[in-house]
Design an enzyme around this catalytic site. Sequence first.
Site, short mmCIF file in Angstrom:
data_model
loop_
_atom_site.label_atom_id
_atom_site.label_comp_id
_atom_site.label_asym_id
_atom_site.label_seq_id
_atom_site.Cartn_x
_atom_site.Cartn_y
_atom_site.Cartn_z
N ASN A 1 36.00 38.80 49.44
CA ASN A 1 36.79 38.09 50.45
C ASN A 1 36.57 36.59 50.25
O ASN A 1 35.43 36.14 50.11
CB ASN A 1 36.35 38.51 51.85
CG ASN A 1 36.63 39.97 52.13
OD1 ASN A 1 37.64 40.51 51.68
ND2 ASN A 1 35.75 40.64 52.86
N GLY B 1 39.45 36.67 54.78
CA GLY B 1 38.55 37.45 55.63
C GLY B 1 37.08 37.18 55.39
O GLY B 1 36.22 37.96 55.81
N GLN B 2 36.76 36.07 54.71
CA GLN B 2 35.35 35.77 54.43
C GLN B 2 34.66 35.26 55.69
O GLN B 2 35.17 34.35 56.36
CB GLN B 2 35.26 34.71 53.32
CG GLN B 2 33.82 34.43 52.89
CD GLN B 2 33.75 33.42 51.74
OE1 GLN B 2 34.76 32.82 51.35
NE2 GLN B 2 32.56 33.22 51.22
N HIS C 1 31.31 42.71 47.52
CA HIS C 1 31.08 43.98 48.20
C HIS C 1 31.26 45.10 47.18
O HIS C 1 32.32 45.19 46.54
CB HIS C 1 32.11 44.22 49.31
CG HIS C 1 32.07 43.24 50.45
ND1 HIS C 1 31.49 43.54 51.67
CD2 HIS C 1 32.56 41.98 50.57
CE1 HIS C 1 31.64 42.50 52.49
NE2 HIS C 1 32.28 41.55 51.85
N ILE D 1 24.65 45.15 56.31
CA ILE D 1 24.08 45.49 57.62
C ILE D 1 25.07 46.31 58.47
O ILE D 1 24.67 47.01 59.40
CB ILE D 1 23.66 44.18 58.35
CG1 ILE D 1 22.55 44.42 59.35
CG2 ILE D 1 24.85 43.47 58.98
CD1 ILE D 1 21.89 43.14 59.85
N HIS E 1 29.73 36.46 47.59
CA HIS E 1 29.18 37.82 47.56
C HIS E 1 30.27 38.80 47.16
O HIS E 1 31.44 38.64 47.51
CB HIS E 1 28.56 38.20 48.91
CG HIS E 1 29.48 38.02 50.08
ND1 HIS E 1 29.70 36.80 50.66
CD2 HIS E 1 30.23 38.91 50.78
CE1 HIS E 1 30.55 36.94 51.67
NE2 HIS E 1 30.89 38.22 51.76
#
Length: 114
Positions: free
Chosen positions: A87, A93-94, A102, A31, A100
């Site tokens: 992450n 940094g999750q 990226h 998003i 998931h």
Amino acid sequence: MADCIFCKIVAREIPGEIVYEDDETLAFKDINPQAPVHILVITKKHLASLAEVGEADKGLLGHINLVISRLAREKGISEKGYRVVVNTGAEGGQTVPHLHFHLLGGRSFKWPPG
Ligand code: AMP
Ligand code: ZN
């Protein structure tokens, strides 16, 4: 899992720009894209992070990497190169606690990451 936004995208309870789906994985556009191609590839099974996976998830983790490789080819970023980021946890940094990957491409990336 209740209250997990990515489980809700899997269940079509909230919208996602889905680009690929099979029995075990779902891929949709991030998003808030950080590159011309920024796709999130997730397991349909709720796993909070890479820190939670176990022996039973070996096949699933192999499969998701093949899905990522194929998507990269389909999106035309395979030849020039791309980055896959997972992450993990607070220092990693999750922000969404559902595993998931990226898939980022279409520009150059620096190393080391910030
Ligand atoms: P991370 O910080 O590694 O946990 O990544 C979470 C990613 O999910 C971020 O890049 C967000 O932009 C993205 N994201 C959050 N909510 C949504 C959503 N509803 N649809 C698509 N991407 C999302
Ligand atoms: Zn979930």
